[in-house]
Design a protein around this motif. Structure first.
Motif, PDB file in Angstrom:
ATOM      1  N   GLU A 130       1.128   8.638 -11.579  1.00 34.10           N
ATOM      2  CA  GLU A 130       0.109   9.371 -10.822  1.00 34.10           C
ATOM      3  C   GLU A 130      -0.355   8.558  -9.628  1.00 34.10           C
ATOM      4  O   GLU A 130      -0.528   9.077  -8.526  1.00 34.10           O
ATOM      5  N   LYS A 131      -0.517   7.261  -9.867  1.00 31.95           N
ATOM      6  CA  LYS A 131      -0.943   6.377  -8.775  1.00 31.95           C
ATOM      7  C   LYS A 131       0.007   6.475  -7.602  1.00 31.95           C
ATOM      8  O   LYS A 131      -0.393   6.637  -6.452  1.00 31.95           O
TER       9      LYS A 131
ATOM     10  N   VAL B 167      -0.049   7.320 -15.904  1.00 31.81           N
ATOM     11  CA  VAL B 167      -1.078   6.767 -15.011  1.00 31.81           C
ATOM     12  C   VAL B 167      -0.425   6.103 -13.811  1.00 31.81           C
ATOM     13  O   VAL B 167      -0.805   6.320 -12.650  1.00 31.81           O
ATOM     14  N   GLU B 168       0.561   5.298 -14.099  1.00 35.18           N
ATOM     15  CA  GLU B 168       1.264   4.620 -13.001  1.00 35.18           C
ATOM     16  C   GLU B 168       1.918   5.603 -12.051  1.00 35.18           C
ATOM     17  O   GLU B 168       1.866   5.449 -10.828  1.00 35.18           O
TER      18      GLU B 168
ATOM     19  N   LYS C 277      -0.510   8.002  -3.764  1.00 38.78           N
ATOM     20  CA  LYS C 277      -0.254   7.198  -2.573  1.00 38.78           C
ATOM     21  C   LYS C 277       0.658   7.950  -1.610  1.00 38.78           C
ATOM     22  O   LYS C 277       0.386   8.057  -0.421  1.00 38.78           O
TER      23      LYS C 277
END
Lengths: 148, 550
Positions: B493-494, B490-491, B498
């Motif tokens: 992917e964030k 998840v991180e 960006k």
């Protein structure tokens, strides 16, 4: 001096054929090894009756190896004297040592070892001082290029 | 004393040692001709991580040709200066580099009335080395006087062991480095004996006198004489290296060729292939590196073969030649007139050397694991021969490696770290493995941390440098610098989203076919995450996102 000369003679005697009897071998030596029969160095005075008497000493060669200079008359004189001494010792050839196990050295005990602890010799200065050609740091010697 | 003269000198298999001891023309020996498949000694060796400098093979094609017709027969005499605290026969300090003529006493100066007393340490080292070389020990041996005159020999004789050395009939196993063909070889050891060194002779510049420093006179030596089993410069150099390795492993000597604590003289002859008789033997001295040994041998083989080919084989005489490092050739020392007659006789001032079986057994039990055993063990562990040779070469490195493994680290990883990054560091900083602040425990930690993906390999390399130089713990550094790898998809992917949104132009280019730009995006994400993003996960998700959108 005579004993040193004698020493030199015995050490320098010419090659002898060594008769090696199987019984005198230590059982541990490998039977696969071959033996060099012409050995200058391993002088074996066997009490075998076939062994020849020592060759007469080559005095000039002996003197050369011992770095002693002799005049021709001295060489003759010496030769005779050395011969006499050897013949006198030669009486030992009469002894039958065939059944005696060869010893490495005469005395019975080995040992006498030193600990590995360094000690500085106190009087090194007088050792150096007694060397005529010492030049403060090194011993000065004639330039020599080749060993013997 | 005269009775010593008439003692029957025990005839034993040492009288066979014509070649090594007598420095004469070889007599014919009945030895089966070994037809070794000559592995090519051709390629210019690529710079390897091997500590030993690989010899350059100039004219190597020529050598190959020669070796098709001739076989070189090589034997080596090695003198090992022992690292004892005192000299062999007196208590003068044995320390390299002292001010000249300060470590002297009446015994080593040969002053009248002085008597030699053997050091127990010398016997210990002799037994140790004899056992390490798989020799048979002579439980009873003696010393002899080797008599000759020379300015660096105070007594006019050298105390040595002539016909009954302390050890004999051994062998050594070596591995030939891969770049020279690889493979195992076994070389025979004829004998090992104890003797004393002579002083040092220096020639003055003006040339009309020489100078003598007797600090070294009486220093204990072990002389190792090999069987003439080597067939090339490479084999000889590897034999020499193994001697060095063994004496260092045992701690009997520091084995420095430059310092003179390990000296090798080569005896070499060639013979047409198939001939049983040996050719005329030539001795080569003044070799101060294993690479020089190898080159000198190659040169000498070529020189002798040339003479043979020109029908001038009789020009090859028994002599001593010196290796001229500058000119890269062997040159004649003055030819010997006649044989050296050393007039050996038993040293009357020293008793027999007697070894008790229990003494020998206790030394055997205390021997460390030797290089050959280590190499075989590492091979069994699954390491490639290149790694094996590197790690086993230095006893300190091997010990370090063993410790790292004992902490549970993966064998291959440990080997890789040692051979690449750590070796490079040691080389740059000119340190030995014992100087680094990185403990084996911490290296094991590092390997584990990378393995379980706590940190990435790249981060691992970064902190390695700090650990080597300053020490510290892996866990400590990870916490301190916040290095834990990011493995939360998840991180990641964030971050990816960006980066993608910040670089529309590149996105456009990627979509229109420039797939190489994936690297650009990956790089940006890495930068954003300060290198902590798990690379595999990063690329997987990145690829998805790049290909999926719109």
């Amino acid at each position: 001096m005579a004993t040193r000369a004698l020493l030199a003679v015995i050490s320098a005697s010419p090659p002898r054929i060594i008769r090696i009897k199987a019984s005198t071998f230590p059982s541990s030596s490998s039977s696969s090894l071959q033996f060099q029969r012409h050995s200058r160095i391993a002088r074996c005075f066997s009490s075998d009756s076939n062994s020849s008497v020592l060759q007469p000493p080559d005095v000039s060669r002996l003197a050369e190896t011992a770095r002693i200079s002799l005049t021709p008359s001295e060489i003759e004189e010496c030769g005779a004297k050395i011969r006499q001494v050897i013949d006198w010792f030669g009486q030992l050839q009469q002894v039958d040592v065939n059944s005696v196990e060869p010893a490495i050295r005469a005395e019975m005990e080995g040992g006498n070892l030193r600990e590995d602890a360094p000690e500085t010799f106190e009087n090194r200065e007088s050792i150096r001082a007694s060397i005529p050609s010492f030049d403060e740091v090194y011993l000065k010697v004639p330039k020599v290029l080749n060993k013997e | 004393m005269s009775t010593t003269l008439f003692r029957t000198i025990q005839p034993n298999h040492f009288t066979l040692l014509g070649t090594a001891l007598f420095r004469t023309r070889r007599t014919t020996r009945h030895i089966s001709v070994r037809c070794l498949n000559q592995t090519a000694t051709t390629q210019e060796p690529k710079p390897s991580s091997q500590p030993r400098t690989a010899p350059k093979n100039h004219g190597s094609n020529k050598l190959d040709e020669i070796l098709r017709d001739y076989e070189a027969v090589i034997g080596i005499e090695t003198h090992v200066q022992l690292s004892t605290s005192t000299k062999a026969f007196c208590s003068c300090p044995n320390s390299y580099g002292s001010h000249p003529n300060t470590s002297i006493c009446p015994v080593c100066m040969g002053l009248p009335g002085a008597l030699p007393v053997l050091s127990s340490k010398v016997v210990d080292f002799g037994v140790r080395l004899g056992l390490a070389l798989n020799c048979e020990l002579s439980l009873k041996s003696k010393f002899d006087r080797k008599q000759y005159f020379y300015p660096d020999l105070p007594k006019g004789y050298q105390i040595s062991q002539f016909d009954i050395p302390i050890a004999s009939g051994g062998y050594v196993d070596v591995d030939i480095p891969l770049e020279f063909g690889g493979g195992h070889r076994r070389f025979g050891i004829t004998r090992v004996h104890m003797e004393e060194d002579a002083g040092k002779l220096l020639h003055s510049d003006s040339g009309d006198y020489s100078q003598v420093d007797l600090n070294r006179a009486g220093v204990p030596l072990l002389e190792i004489v090999s069987e003439p089993d080597m067939r090339s410069g490479i084999e000889a150099a590897e034999y020499g290296s193994e001697m060095q390795r063994i004496v260092r492993y045992l701690g009997v000597s520091n084995g420095n060729m430059q310092e003179g604590s390990l000296r090798c003289d080569v005896n070499i002859s060639i013979r047409p292939i198939g001939q049983a008789e040996f050719g005329t033997k030539v001795e080569i001295k003044n070799l101060n590196a294993f690479s020089a040994m190898s080159r000198a041998i190659d040169y000498e083989i070529t020189r002798q073969a040339l003479l043979y080919n020109q029908g001038q084989a009789d020009q090859i005489v028994t002599e001593t030649r010196l290796w001229d490092e500058g000119a890269q050739k062997t040159v004649t020392m003055r030819k010997k007139e006649g044989l050296a007659d050393y007039r050996y006789f038993p040293e009357p001032d020293l008793p027999e050397v007697i070894l008790a079986q229990e003494y020998v057994d206790s030394i055997r039990a205390s021997l460390p694991e030797l290089p050959e055993a280590k190499r075989r063990r590492y091979e069994d562990m699954g390491l490639g021969i290149q790694d094996v040779l590197f790690i086993a070469n230095d006893v300190s490195v091997a010990e370090y490696f063993d410790e790292v493994i004992s902490k549970g680290a993966d064998v291959k990883s440990a080997a890789n770290w040692l051979m690449s990054d750590i070796a490079a560091y040691l080389k740059n900083e000119e340190l030995s493995i014992n100087d680094v602040k990185l403990t084996p425990q911490e290296l094991a930690e590092l390997i584990a941390a990378i393995k379980d993906e706590t940190i990435s390999g790249k981060i691992g390399k970064q902190i390695l440098f700090e650990l080597l130089a300053k020490g510290g713990t892996v866990q400590g550094l990870i916490k301190e610098k916040d290095l834990v790898q990011i493995t939360d998809p998840v991180e990641i992917e964030k971050m990816i989203m960006k980066v993608i949104s910040e670089s529309p132009k590149q996105l456009e280019q990627y979509r229109s076919g420039k797939t190489k730009l994936q690297g650009f995006f990956a790089g940006q994400v890495m930068k954003m995450s300060k290198g902590k993003a798990n690379p595999a996960l990063l690329n997987k998700i990145l690829l998805e996102k790049l290909n999926a959108k719109e």
